[in-house]
Design a protein around this motif. Structure first.
Motif, PDB file in Angstrom:
ATOM      1  N   GLU A 226       0.784  -5.581  -6.661  1.00 52.40           N
ATOM      2  CA  GLU A 226      -0.143  -4.462  -6.844  1.00 52.40           C
ATOM      3  C   GLU A 226      -1.084  -4.779  -8.007  1.00 52.40           C
ATOM      4  O   GLU A 226      -0.694  -5.352  -9.008  1.00 52.40           O
ATOM      5  CB  GLU A 226       0.661  -3.194  -7.146  1.00 52.40           C
TER       6      GLU A 226
ATOM      7  N   LEU B  15       5.367   2.715 -14.853  1.00 54.19           N
ATOM      8  CA  LEU B  15       5.093   1.351 -14.399  1.00 54.19           C
ATOM      9  C   LEU B  15       6.263   0.818 -13.569  1.00 54.19           C
ATOM     10  O   LEU B  15       6.106  -0.121 -12.781  1.00 54.19           O
ATOM     11  CB  LEU B  15       4.877   0.459 -15.621  1.00 54.19           C
TER      12      LEU B  15
ATOM     13  N   ILE C  82       6.683  -5.479 -21.145  1.00 51.92           N
ATOM     14  CA  ILE C  82       5.644  -6.090 -20.314  1.00 51.92           C
ATOM     15  C   ILE C  82       5.221  -7.448 -20.860  1.00 51.92           C
ATOM     16  O   ILE C  82       5.126  -7.630 -22.075  1.00 51.92           O
ATOM     17  CB  ILE C  82       4.373  -5.211 -20.330  1.00 51.92           C
TER      18      ILE C  82
ATOM     19  N   PHE D  13       2.921  -9.555 -15.539  1.00 51.09           N
ATOM     20  CA  PHE D  13       1.610  -9.367 -14.922  1.00 51.09           C
ATOM     21  C   PHE D  13       0.739 -10.591 -15.157  1.00 51.09           C
ATOM     22  O   PHE D  13       0.938 -11.332 -16.115  1.00 51.09           O
ATOM     23  CB  PHE D  13       0.888  -8.171 -15.560  1.00 51.09           C
TER      24      PHE D  13
ATOM     25  N   ARG E 115      -2.460  -7.955 -12.241  1.00 50.47           N
ATOM     26  CA  ARG E 115      -1.697  -7.947 -10.984  1.00 50.47           C
ATOM     27  C   ARG E 115      -0.225  -8.152 -11.317  1.00 50.47           C
ATOM     28  O   ARG E 115       0.115  -9.058 -12.093  1.00 50.47           O
ATOM     29  CB  ARG E 115      -2.185  -9.077 -10.087  1.00 50.47           C
ATOM     30  N   LEU E 116       0.639  -7.322 -10.747  1.00 52.37           N
ATOM     31  CA  LEU E 116       2.078  -7.474 -11.004  1.00 52.37           C
ATOM     32  C   LEU E 116       2.584  -8.674 -10.210  1.00 52.37           C
ATOM     33  O   LEU E 116       2.478  -8.723  -8.995  1.00 52.37           O
ATOM     34  CB  LEU E 116       2.848  -6.209 -10.610  1.00 52.37           C
ATOM     35  N   ASP E 117       3.119  -9.620 -10.935  1.00 53.42           N
ATOM     36  CA  ASP E 117       3.539 -10.856 -10.279  1.00 53.42           C
ATOM     37  C   ASP E 117       5.032 -10.893 -10.043  1.00 53.42           C
ATOM     38  O   ASP E 117       5.498 -11.427  -9.054  1.00 53.42           O
ATOM     39  CB  ASP E 117       3.140 -12.043 -11.157  1.00 53.42           C
ATOM     40  N   GLU E 118       5.784 -10.316 -10.963  1.00 54.31           N
ATOM     41  CA  GLU E 118       7.229 -10.493 -10.890  1.00 54.31           C
ATOM     42  C   GLU E 118       7.927  -9.392 -11.671  1.00 54.31           C
ATOM     43  O   GLU E 118       7.439  -8.967 -12.720  1.00 54.31           O
ATOM     44  CB  GLU E 118       7.549 -11.858 -11.532  1.00 54.31           C
ATOM     45  N   ILE E 119       9.067  -8.958 -11.149  1.00 58.72           N
ATOM     46  CA  ILE E 119       9.890  -8.001 -11.885  1.00 58.72           C
ATOM     47  C   ILE E 119      11.176  -8.715 -12.256  1.00 58.72           C
ATOM     48  O   ILE E 119      11.938  -9.109 -11.378  1.00 58.72           O
ATOM     49  CB  ILE E 119      10.207  -6.760 -11.024  1.00 58.72           C
TER      50      ILE E 119
ATOM     51  N   VAL F  69       2.045 -10.165 -20.109  1.00 59.03           N
ATOM     52  CA  VAL F  69       0.810 -10.420 -19.369  1.00 59.03           C
ATOM     53  C   VAL F  69       0.412 -11.876 -19.549  1.00 59.03           C
ATOM     54  O   VAL F  69       0.224 -12.334 -20.672  1.00 59.03           O
ATOM     55  CB  VAL F  69      -0.351  -9.517 -19.842  1.00 59.03           C
TER      56      VAL F  69
ATOM     57  N   VAL G 124       5.401  -5.406  -6.685  1.00 61.04           N
ATOM     58  CA  VAL G 124       4.873  -6.749  -6.895  1.00 61.04           C
ATOM     59  C   VAL G 124       3.614  -6.921  -6.040  1.00 61.04           C
ATOM     60  O   VAL G 124       3.569  -6.448  -4.904  1.00 61.04           O
ATOM     61  CB  VAL G 124       5.928  -7.809  -6.514  1.00 61.04           C
TER      62      VAL G 124
ATOM     63  N   LEU H 268       8.374  -6.649 -16.878  1.00 59.03           N
ATOM     64  CA  LEU H 268       7.427  -6.800 -15.777  1.00 59.03           C
ATOM     65  C   LEU H 268       6.444  -7.886 -16.181  1.00 59.03           C
ATOM     66  O   LEU H 268       5.920  -7.870 -17.296  1.00 59.03           O
ATOM     67  CB  LEU H 268       6.653  -5.505 -15.539  1.00 59.03           C
TER      68      LEU H 268
END
Length: 503
Positions: free
Chosen positions: A476, A469, A452, A498, A487-491, A454, A474, A496
């Motif tokens: 969410e 997770l 992850i 955030f 907030r999830l911005d990109e995978i 952030v 994206v 991930l």
RNA sequence: GCUCCGGUAGUGUAGACCGGCCAAUCAUGUGGGACUCUCACUCCCACGACUCGGGUUCGAAUCCCGACCGGAGCACCA
């Protein structure tokens, strides 16, 4: 007299009447057929400062069932960013601001030309070809420049030449005001000027109106009844008044609000633009910026901004908007929808011996059991199991300490080194941990986690998150327990990404 | 400097126009407690402001004057 009417009349004389609480925005002066406008200049996307004007205008338009015009003020070609037109519309849509009509000033140049000519014909304006420094000096001494004395045909001839012969800086159209006015900037202020800077949407044009002229023309022809704008425009009322009077028009009602500062934030579009060019910021949506797109990326809801702006209102005094208030409003909006997950920031290893084989589960949201469970992974019996703790929790643990791994079991720290620790399994009961007032910490498994990243205004935080997770989408917004909302911005292929909202 | 405008708790805001019901509202924050397998949520308690000085008045956050502080404008930007 009917009883109802009687009660109403009596009520009028009771002093209690005036103590009724006002809800929302103050009433407008003459609220009939209300027409408002939001008029940004297209030098970049919208930021929090614009949001105030946009939202307040929108609220008034809705309150009086009026009309809101989006007017793009792009009459200074050197400050036009071609991308901004689209960005402004996107930002307004995100904010939920409804504009009923869009006006772009660079498409209306002919209207300004025509009215400037009219003012010249009426003898209210003249073309000034004085060198600007020379004019400045004359104006300080309240003296007329030589051009002011030219007759109308001469002025019309010079006006024509502005479109062909004169170069940038060589000629302007000035309004005849009053050379005795105490504020020098009011004295024969300019209406039109020449700019040879290419305009991205008005190719070939070189004569542009100045703000006070275009604003007056547009406010009049678009039937503006009320103008809500920053108090930096207060002096412009007086300038624009001259134009209204010469044409015999009636000016709208004005409301001026004070300056909005946002804690530790530079809102200036030009400074931001520079920062992007030098690479200091990653773009208009850099998490450190006050642009709406940056704020959106961080999971702040448009409604939170709307509430903050409604709070702030239209006061004349300057205000300092606090992020804390904005965050509190946002938390209220997202709290119940944000599922909970574990994320360890700056992971440190802790190996646990003697644990029984088991599967770990936790609720997606502690207040809503029906949202179901998430799986935190499973371990086999008698295996030495590796966990990760966040570095801040790791730093706090001491040898011999009784510690609760949330949703798992209790351990005792057997040994602690710089970067890793060893612990042994004690028991499973939460009650025991409570009784001993043990610290409760979240964790992830050593071999079953998600990488992850952030992004926060303070910098980038790396760590591991729990396996489930992988299921989130994206955009969410979730809460990392004991860390904050993200907030999830990109995978990406291996992690991930955030954006951090707030605690 | 000149011309305007504003000043209510840490922050935002109500009250001011039409003086008394204001030892001042609401929200957020902070501190404490309860609840909770989060530092989130919820609940309870507490903290915290009329910039200062004069004046008018029986009575001033509210009206008047002055000071102080803050801001805006003083462009061929918007």
């Amino acid at each position: 007299m009917p009883k109802e009417q009687l009660e109403k009349d009596v009520k009028q004389f009771e002093y209690v009447e005036k103590k009724e609480k006002r809800i929302g925005l103050p009433e407008l002066e003459n609220p009939e057929n209300v027409v408002l406008r939001f008029a940004p200049n297209p030098s970049g996307p919208l930021h929090l400062g614009h949001a105030r004007a946009a939202i307040l205008n929108d609220e008034y338009a809705k309150k009086y069932k009026g009309k809101l015009i989006l007017r793009i003020e792009d009459t200074d070609p050197s400050r036009v960013d071609p991308e901004a037109y689209k960005m402004i519309e996107e930002d307004l849509e995100w904010l939920g601001v409804v504009s009923h009509e869009i006006i772009i000033q660079s498409e209306r140049l002919e209207i300004y030309y025509e009215h400037a000519e009219k003012l010249i014909e009426l003898g209210y304006a003249y073309v000034c070809t004085c060198e600007s420094g020379a004019f400045y000096k004359l104006r300080i001494d309240k003296e007329a420049c030589p051009c002011r004395r030219n007759d109308i045909p001469k002025n019309l001839e010079k006006y024509k030449k502005m479109f062909s012969d004169y170069k940038e800086g060589e000629a302007v159209v000035r309004l005849k005001t009053d050379l005795e006015i105490n504020d020098p900037s009011m004295r024969d202020f300019p209406l039109m000027r020449i700019s040879e800077h290419p305009h991205p949407r008005a190719a070939g044009k070189r004569v542009y109106p100045l703000m006070n002229f275009s604003v007056t023309i547009d406010d009049h022809f678009n039937g503006l009844t009320h103008v809500l704008r920053g108090k930096d425009h207060i002096p412009n009322i007086r300038k624009q008044r001259f134009i209204y009077d010469y044409f015999g028009w009636t000016p709208p009602e004005y409301i001026h609000y004070g300056r909005l500062k946002v804690e530790e934030l530079a809102l200036s579009t030009s400074a931001t633009k520079e920062g992007i060019e030098t690479g200091e910021y990653t773009g208009w949506d850099d998490a450190r910026l006050g642009t709406l797109r940056a704020i959106a990326k961080r999971g702040i809801q448009p409604k939170a901004i709307r509430r903050a702006m409604m709070d702030v209102g239209t006061k004349r005094s300057d205000i300092n908007l606090s992020w804390k208030n904005l965050y509190a409003y946002n938390r209220e909006l997202i709290e119940r929808d944000a599922n909970r997950y574990f994320f360890v920031d700056g992971p440190k290893e802790i190996s646990v011996t003697g644990a029984p084989g088991m599967e770990f589960h936790a609720l997606l949201h502690p207040d809503f059991k029906d949202k179901g469970n998430r799986s935190l992974g499973k371990i086999k019996e008698k295996e030495t199991v590796k966990f990760y703790l966040s570095s801040s929790d790791f730093e706090n643990i001491k040898k011999g300490e009784f510690l609760r791994l949330m949703e798992a079991f209790n351990v005792e720290i057997v040994d602690k080194k710089e970067t890793c620790a060893e612990a042994k399994f004690i028991s499973r009961e939460l009650e025991e941990a409570r009784a001993k007032k043990a610290r409760l910490v979240h964790w992830t498994l050593g071999d079953n986690n998600v990488k992850i990243k952030v992004v926060s205004p303070e910098g980038i935080i790396n760590g591991y998150g729990e396996p489930d997770l992988k299921n989130i989408k994206v955009d969410e917004i979730i809460q990392f327990e004991r860390f904050g909302f993200v907030r999830l911005d990109e995978i990406t292929d291996d992690e991930l990404v955030f954006y951090f909202s707030h605690k």
